[in-house]
Structures are given as structure tokens and as C-alpha cells.
Motif scaffolding. Structure first.
Motif, short mmCIF file in Angstrom:
data_model
loop_
_atom_site.label_atom_id
_atom_site.label_comp_id
_atom_site.label_asym_id
_atom_site.label_seq_id
_atom_site.Cartn_x
_atom_site.Cartn_y
_atom_site.Cartn_z
N VAL A 97 0.84 -1.20 0.00
CA VAL A 97 0.00 0.00 0.00
C VAL A 97 0.88 1.25 0.00
CG1 VAL A 97 -1.68 1.34 1.33
CG2 VAL A 97 -1.97 -1.13 1.10
N TYR A 98 1.89 1.28 0.84
CA TYR A 98 2.78 2.44 0.94
C TYR A 98 3.43 2.74 -0.42
CZ TYR A 98 6.41 5.60 2.57
OH TYR A 98 7.21 6.71 2.75
N ILE A 99 3.95 1.72 -1.06
CA ILE A 99 4.63 1.91 -2.35
C ILE A 99 3.65 2.42 -3.41
CG2 ILE A 99 5.77 0.68 -4.24
CD1 ILE A 99 7.11 -1.06 -2.01
N SER A 100 2.46 1.82 -3.45
CA SER A 100 1.50 2.27 -4.47
C SER A 100 1.02 3.69 -4.20
CB SER A 100 0.32 1.30 -4.58
OG SER A 100 -0.52 1.38 -3.45
N LEU A 101 0.86 4.05 -2.92
CA LEU A 101 0.49 5.43 -2.61
C LEU A 101 1.58 6.39 -3.04
CD1 LEU A 101 -1.06 5.14 0.98
CD2 LEU A 101 -2.28 5.65 -1.13
N HIS A 102 2.81 6.08 -2.65
CA HIS A 102 3.95 6.97 -2.92
C HIS A 102 4.25 7.10 -4.41
CE1 HIS A 102 7.73 9.03 -2.43
NE2 HIS A 102 8.37 8.06 -3.05
N GLN A 103 4.19 5.99 -5.15
CA GLN A 103 4.61 6.03 -6.55
C GLN A 103 3.48 6.34 -7.52
OE1 GLN A 103 6.52 2.25 -7.31
NE2 GLN A 103 8.41 2.88 -6.28
N THR A 104 2.25 6.01 -7.16
CA THR A 104 1.17 6.13 -8.13
C THR A 104 0.04 7.04 -7.68
OG1 THR A 104 1.64 3.87 -8.85
CG2 THR A 104 -0.49 4.80 -9.52
N HIS A 105 -0.62 6.66 -6.60
CA HIS A 105 -1.89 7.31 -6.24
C HIS A 105 -1.73 8.75 -5.77
CE1 HIS A 105 -3.68 3.47 -6.96
NE2 HIS A 105 -3.00 2.90 -5.97
N LEU A 106 -0.82 8.99 -4.84
CA LEU A 106 -0.68 10.36 -4.33
C LEU A 106 -0.15 11.33 -5.38
CD1 LEU A 106 0.48 9.63 -0.68
CD2 LEU A 106 -1.82 10.19 -1.53
N PRO A 107 0.83 10.94 -6.23
CA PRO A 107 1.22 11.87 -7.30
C PRO A 107 0.08 12.20 -8.26
CG PRO A 107 2.94 10.25 -6.95
CD PRO A 107 1.76 9.81 -6.12
N LYS A 108 -0.76 11.19 -8.56
CA LYS A 108 -1.89 11.43 -9.45
C LYS A 108 -2.87 12.41 -8.80
CE LYS A 108 -5.58 9.13 -12.01
NZ LYS A 108 -5.15 9.53 -13.32
N LEU A 109 -3.20 12.17 -7.54
CA LEU A 109 -4.13 13.05 -6.83
C LEU A 109 -3.54 14.45 -6.66
CD1 LEU A 109 -5.40 10.54 -4.12
CD2 LEU A 109 -6.67 11.36 -6.11
N ASP A 110 -2.23 14.52 -6.45
CA ASP A 110 -1.56 15.82 -6.31
C ASP A 110 -1.60 16.59 -7.63
OD1 ASP A 110 0.14 17.65 -4.69
OD2 ASP A 110 1.62 17.18 -6.25
N SER A 111 -1.40 15.90 -8.74
CA SER A 111 -1.41 16.58 -10.05
C SER A 111 -2.78 17.16 -10.37
CB SER A 111 -0.96 15.62 -11.17
OG SER A 111 -1.96 14.66 -11.43
N LEU A 112 -3.83 16.57 -9.80
CA LEU A 112 -5.19 17.07 -10.00
C LEU A 112 -5.62 18.06 -8.92
CD1 LEU A 112 -6.85 13.67 -11.00
CD2 LEU A 112 -6.39 15.61 -12.51
N ARG A 113 -4.71 18.37 -7.97
CA ARG A 113 -4.96 19.28 -6.87
C ARG A 113 -6.00 18.75 -5.89
NH1 ARG A 113 -6.64 21.46 -10.88
NH2 ARG A 113 -8.44 22.45 -9.99
N ILE A 114 -6.23 17.43 -5.91
CA ILE A 114 -7.16 16.83 -4.97
C ILE A 114 -6.49 16.66 -3.61
CG2 ILE A 114 -8.52 14.75 -4.47
CD1 ILE A 114 -8.83 14.47 -7.57
N VAL A 115 -5.20 16.38 -3.62
CA VAL A 115 -4.41 16.35 -2.40
C VAL A 115 -3.18 17.22 -2.59
CG1 VAL A 115 -5.14 14.00 -1.78
CG2 VAL A 115 -2.97 14.34 -2.95
#
Length: 179
Positions: free
Chosen positions: A72-90
Motif C-alpha cells: 500500500v505504501y509503495i503504491s500510494l507513494h509512486q502512483t496514487h498520491l502523485p496522481k491526486l496531487d497533479s489534479l490538486r485533490i491532495v
């Protein structure tokens, strides 16, 4: 004498999220779990704590197995959080490993809102009332003592009145929930 073009008017840029992006974000369970957790948090959350929470939900164990937490940590760090950050959701700080809701997060509130508490299944009550009325009519026609002495029109009238009351209550609840 030329016709001068009017000065260009700066139209406000529409910064809202595209509907396809919203659906893409919410299609992934880990992203939904992360957003739910961040919505409940008072401030920034560490990626480690976020991964721990999601791993607990996914594994159903507390504490979650180390391999699930790491995945979970790796997928959040490498995939999910960068995607959400690029959309300004996080707002994701990859150096500090912290994350919080971003400026566009509110656009997802409608999709993430907790559903309203469910009302008793009024359709089921209507069906049960209809079936009870039919059972009483059939019992009367078959000559079941006591019931055969009741006028079938009375049984039908009472059953239909009960169904109408339940249907009216359901309609009233639906009308109130729309306003």
C-alpha cells in the motif's frame, strides 16, 4: 480607418476537475480510502499512517501484515498520491512524506458523501400487506373458520388502504429528500 479588434478579454480559466478525471480517481479503492481518511483527518497525515489505515481496511487485520502495508505504501507513494496531487485533490509533499486535502478536493465531496441513513424498506411493507390481504381472501374463499365470515370486500378494502398509506408515506419521504 481600420476596424480595430476589441481588446481580448481574459476569460476565467475553469479549474474544475473534468468528470472523466473524477471517475478515474474514484474508480480505485485505495484512492477512495485515502480520500475518506484525509476527509476525516484534522490536518496533514503521514503517508505511513495513511498506508497503515488502508492496509488494515484491505486486510481486515490490525495491525496489518507487513507485506500488505508495504504494498500500500509503495503504491500510494509512486502512483496514487502523485496522481491526486497533479489534479490538486491532495497536497502531497513527497520529501516530508505528508499529505493533506488539496484545493480541488471539495469537488469530490458529492461523490464521497456518506449515503443518507436507509429508510425501512417501504416497498417490502407494501408487498407484505398485499400478500397478507390475498392470503386472507384465499382463506375466506376456502372456508377457514372465522375468516370465512368476514366480507371479502372488507378484507380487500383494508389491505388496499394499508398499501395506499405505505405508498403515500414512501412518496412523502422521497419528496422530502429531494428538497
Amino acid at each position: 480607418m481600420g476596424d480595430a479588434e476589441p481588446p481580448a478579454v481574459d476569460e476565467p480559466a475553469d479549474d474544475s476537475l473534468d468528470e472523466a478525471d473524477i471517475h478515474d480517481v474514484l474508480r480505485n479503492e485505495r484512492r477512495r480510502l485515502a480520500l475518506d481518511r484525509l476527509r476525516d483527518a484534522a490536518g496533514p497525515e503521514s503517508v505511513g499512517d495513511l498506508a497503515e489505515h488502508i492496509a488494515e481496511v484491505e486486510s481486515g487485520e490490525s495491525p496489518p501484515p507487513k507485506n500488505v502495508r508495504q504494498s500500500v505504501y509503495i503504491s500510494l507513494h509512486q502512483t496514487h498520491l502523485p496522481k491526486l496531487d497533479s489534479l490538486r485533490i491532495v497536497a502531497y509533499d513527497s520529501r516530508a512524506k505528508t499529505v493533506s486535502l488539496g484545493s480541488a478536493a471539495a469537488e469530490l465531496d458529492h461523490f464521497l458523501a456518506d449515503p443518507e441513513p436507509t429508510q425501512p424498506p417501504l416497498a417490502l411493507l407494501s408487498l407484505a400487506t398485499c400478500l397478507a390481504g390475498l392470503a386472507l381472501l384465499v382463506a375466506g374463499w376456502m372456508g377457514v373458520p372465522v375468516i370465512d365470515g368476514v366480507d371479502p370486500r372488507l378484507v380487500a378494502g383494508v389491505a388496499l388502504t394499508a398499501v395506499a398509506a405505505v405508498a403515500g408515506a414512501e412518496l412523502g419521504l422521497q419528496t422530502r429528500s429531494r428538497t
